[in-house]
Design a protein around this motif. Sequence first.
Motif, mmCIF file in Angstrom:
data_model
loop_
_atom_site.group_PDB
_atom_site.id
_atom_site.type_symbol
_atom_site.label_atom_id
_atom_site.label_comp_id
_atom_site.label_asym_id
_atom_site.label_seq_id
_atom_site.Cartn_x
_atom_site.Cartn_y
_atom_site.Cartn_z
ATOM 1 N N LEU A 1 0.781 -1.249 0.044
ATOM 2 C CA LEU A 1 0.046 -0.116 0.028
ATOM 3 C C LEU A 1 0.769 1.183 0.006
ATOM 4 N N LYS B 1 1.693 1.826 -3.320
ATOM 5 C CA LYS B 1 0.902 2.057 -4.252
ATOM 6 C C LYS B 1 0.852 0.884 -5.265
ATOM 7 N N TYR C 1 -1.246 -1.558 -6.165
ATOM 8 C CA TYR C 1 -2.694 -2.050 -6.133
ATOM 9 C C TYR C 1 -2.836 -3.210 -6.993
ATOM 10 N N LYS D 1 -4.162 -6.615 -5.219
ATOM 11 C CA LYS D 1 -5.216 -7.416 -5.679
ATOM 12 C C LYS D 1 -5.036 -8.774 -5.953
ATOM 13 N N LEU E 1 -10.042 0.968 0.946
ATOM 14 C CA LEU E 1 -9.367 1.131 -0.178
ATOM 15 C C LEU E 1 -9.067 -0.356 -0.697
ATOM 16 N N LEU E 2 -8.611 -1.284 0.356
ATOM 17 C CA LEU E 2 -8.419 -2.700 0.285
ATOM 18 C C LEU E 2 -9.666 -3.389 -0.327
ATOM 19 N N LEU F 1 -10.495 -3.013 -4.191
ATOM 20 C CA LEU F 1 -9.729 -3.675 -4.768
ATOM 21 C C LEU F 1 -10.233 -5.107 -5.096
#
Length: 457
Positions: free
Chosen positions: A16, A19, A21, A25, A50-51, A54
């Motif tokens: 994280l 960044k 992502y 995922k 945020l998680l 994803l």
Amino acid sequence: MAEHNVTVETTLATLLAAKKYSTIKDILVTMNPADIAALFEEMEQDRIPLLFRLLPKELAAETFVEMDPDLQELLIKGFSDSELREVIEELYIDDAADLVEEMPANVVKRILTQADPEMRKQINEILRYPENSAGSIMTTEYVSLRPAMTVSEAITRIRRTGVDKETIYTCYVTENRKLLGFITVKDLLLCQDDDTVVTEIMVENVISVTTRTDQEEVAQMLSRYHFLALPVLDDDERMVGIVTFDDAMDIIEEETTEDIEKMAGMLPSEKTYLRSSPFETFKQRIPWLMLLMVSATFTGMIITSFEDALAVQVALTAFIPMLMDTGGNSGSQASVTIIRALSLDELEFSDLPRVIWKEIRTAVLCGIALGAVCFLKIILIDRLLLGNESITVLIALAVCITLAATILVAKLVGCSLPMVASKLGFDPAVMASPFITTIVDALSLLVYFGIANAILL
């Protein structure tokens, strides 16, 4: 699992910060929804939205169901209307109903606003059923087949409608919502003739429950018969839903936790230990503590009433804690055994005479064994080794006879009170350790001083 979560949590935190992502995922999609939910509970709350975003849509919905209500509320408040709608659309009806039950009114209003009219209707239908009933935990999403269908037509229908159902392995044959029988996907696939009508191979003797059946009984039936699902009928014997085995597992855990809390003298709690505030824990524990404290005053009154006997034989005082503890432990053993047997439907009130007779024989054996050991301990250790001349053979005899009598009384009280409570419609779990211990303490003192008076005075 805890160590694994710590490692994954550290990895996700590092990714994280960088960044990355897409890498996050890729990690999350390999995990089970329950494990993802457990992982989210260990992470800082500002990272969870945020998680969650994803996750693929279906995995996100499955993870959302497994999450703690506090985290669900946190996510809902951060969702846009379209995000909330996507999650709700992927939920099964029973999970959506559970969500509505657990959320505060302002969140519920937003959930229902984003749900389609048909889902709102089904949620409201489930919420109308009594709490802890089969109707309140069932799902209305099941595969129904018409009696005139052939095997080929049934398989086609399962393929067409099964994607939205909670389980497709067991299918129910209905006509005008009247349950005629059930058939498994295995039976359909192994049928040699695709033109066979489903009524020819379905099971007609269907075990079912009503919408008002207690959820604990439903869970026990699923366990007893090894079903994956159990059909639920309304008062007009029309099929309205099913209870699945995963729901039964949740019920068993919930009911077991509730029984343990009651047996420990606490009010049931809906939150986990770490998520309960000190004040909530206080409210959960203080009622029984108050009641037991007041009831324990009877013990003091009994001791006060026998002050003369204690003044003559001061040595009697030293054995009061041992007698009360042994009596309480004996009563607790009997009560826990009986409560467990009642919860598993192994006992009925009509079995009370057999239970009492069995506990009497058990108490005699325990009393003889503990009395003999206690007598030797008092004579060899208290009198000879420690040199306490005030402890005589008569005192040792009085203590040991009291010990055996206390065990007998405790086991009779411990086995009978839960069965009487169950017969009267009360939860037998409330008759467990704290309550029975208080009663046995008072009775053991009465027996003790009665025997001491008879032998020593």
